[in-house]
Design a protein around this motif. Structure first.
Motif, PDB file in Angstrom:
ATOM      1  N   ASP A 123       7.890 -15.532  12.680  1.00 37.11           N
ATOM      2  CA  ASP A 123       6.682 -16.247  13.097  1.00 37.11           C
ATOM      3  C   ASP A 123       5.490 -15.975  12.186  1.00 37.11           C
ATOM      4  O   ASP A 123       4.562 -16.774  12.132  1.00 37.11           O
ATOM      5  N   TRP A 124       5.493 -14.858  11.466  1.00 35.87           N
ATOM      6  CA  TRP A 124       4.383 -14.496  10.593  1.00 35.87           C
ATOM      7  C   TRP A 124       4.711 -14.667   9.118  1.00 35.87           C
ATOM      8  O   TRP A 124       3.892 -14.373   8.258  1.00 35.87           O
ATOM      9  N   ALA A 125       5.899 -15.144   8.818  1.00 31.89           N
ATOM     10  CA  ALA A 125       6.316 -15.296   7.422  1.00 31.89           C
ATOM     11  C   ALA A 125       5.624 -16.478   6.757  1.00 31.89           C
ATOM     12  O   ALA A 125       5.288 -17.469   7.413  1.00 31.89           O
ATOM     13  N   VAL A 126       5.405 -16.358   5.447  1.00 33.92           N
ATOM     14  CA  VAL A 126       4.955 -17.496   4.663  1.00 33.92           C
ATOM     15  C   VAL A 126       6.129 -18.461   4.621  1.00 33.92           C
ATOM     16  O   VAL A 126       7.270 -18.064   4.358  1.00 33.92           O
ATOM     17  N   LYS A 127       5.878 -19.741   4.897  1.00 34.38           N
ATOM     18  CA  LYS A 127       6.959 -20.722   4.943  1.00 34.38           C
ATOM     19  C   LYS A 127       6.668 -21.891   4.008  1.00 34.38           C
ATOM     20  O   LYS A 127       5.513 -22.238   3.771  1.00 34.38           O
TER      21      LYS A 127
END
Length: 193
Positions: A123-127
């Motif tokens: 949910d907090w990853a760079v995507k």
């Protein structure tokens, strides 16, 4: 027979009809690909997906960086290359009649990639996500993402870049549920979660 018995019989039969409709629909989905043509050899589509996924995961994140994301923020040091984990969907490929991966020139699809930093939840990853075109005739394959510009809206840009039949799919479909589950599993493993 009273009205209550008639309703109970209809209610039981409704499930039989729903099951029959679902079985016919599932059979039709198996026989056709998302473009609506006859199913190609299953292994070709799987090979294309594997090549897309591998290309995106091995590419410098800047090659498929778009929509204002800065993947360099995700790197812990300037020299560290972030691990990128991707899920893909193939909308179609050209030429459409080919039967071997070596003959595929262009792939139209969707990608969703997460930059896996240690202990950083999904949910907090760079995507990085969106419709993508891969030029399979170059080595390594070329990556072109669909982006809006100051002058052209996203939907208009998508319609400029994708053939109509694939553009319509790109407006409606992203990753399949099984591909998303696999992406999340591989991301969690890469991030040490």
């Amino acid at each position: 027979m009273n009205s209550r018995e008639g309703f109970a019989g209809w209610y039981r039969n409704r499930f039989v009809w729903v099951a029959a409709i679902l079985a016919v629909t599932a059979g039709a989905v198996v026989l056709t690909n998302s473009a609506g043509s006859e199913a190609e050899p299953a292994d070709l589509r799987a090979q294309i997906m594997t090549r897309m996924r591998t290309t995106l995961e091995q590419a410098d994140p800047g090659q498929h960086n778009h929509a204002g994301h800065n993947t360099q923020q995700a790197a812990t040091t300037a020299a560290a290359k972030p691990t990128v984990i991707c899920g893909v969907r193939v909308y179609g490929y050209e030429p459409a009649e080919v039967t071997t991966l070596a003959d595929v020139r262009t792939v139209y699809g969707f990608h969703l990639c997460g930059v896996a930093e240690q202990k950083r939840p999904w949910d907090w990853a760079v995507k990085l996500a969106g419709p993508v075109i891969m030029d399979m005739s170059s080595q390594p394959p070329g990556i072109q993402v669909v982006e809006a510009t100051a002058d052209v809206m996203f939907v208009d840009r998508l319609r400029e870049m994708f053939p109509e039949r694939y553009a319509e799919l790109a407006l409606k479909e992203a990753l399949a549920e099984s591909e998303m589950a696999d992406l999340r599993r591989r991301y969690d493993a890469a991030a040490g979660l």
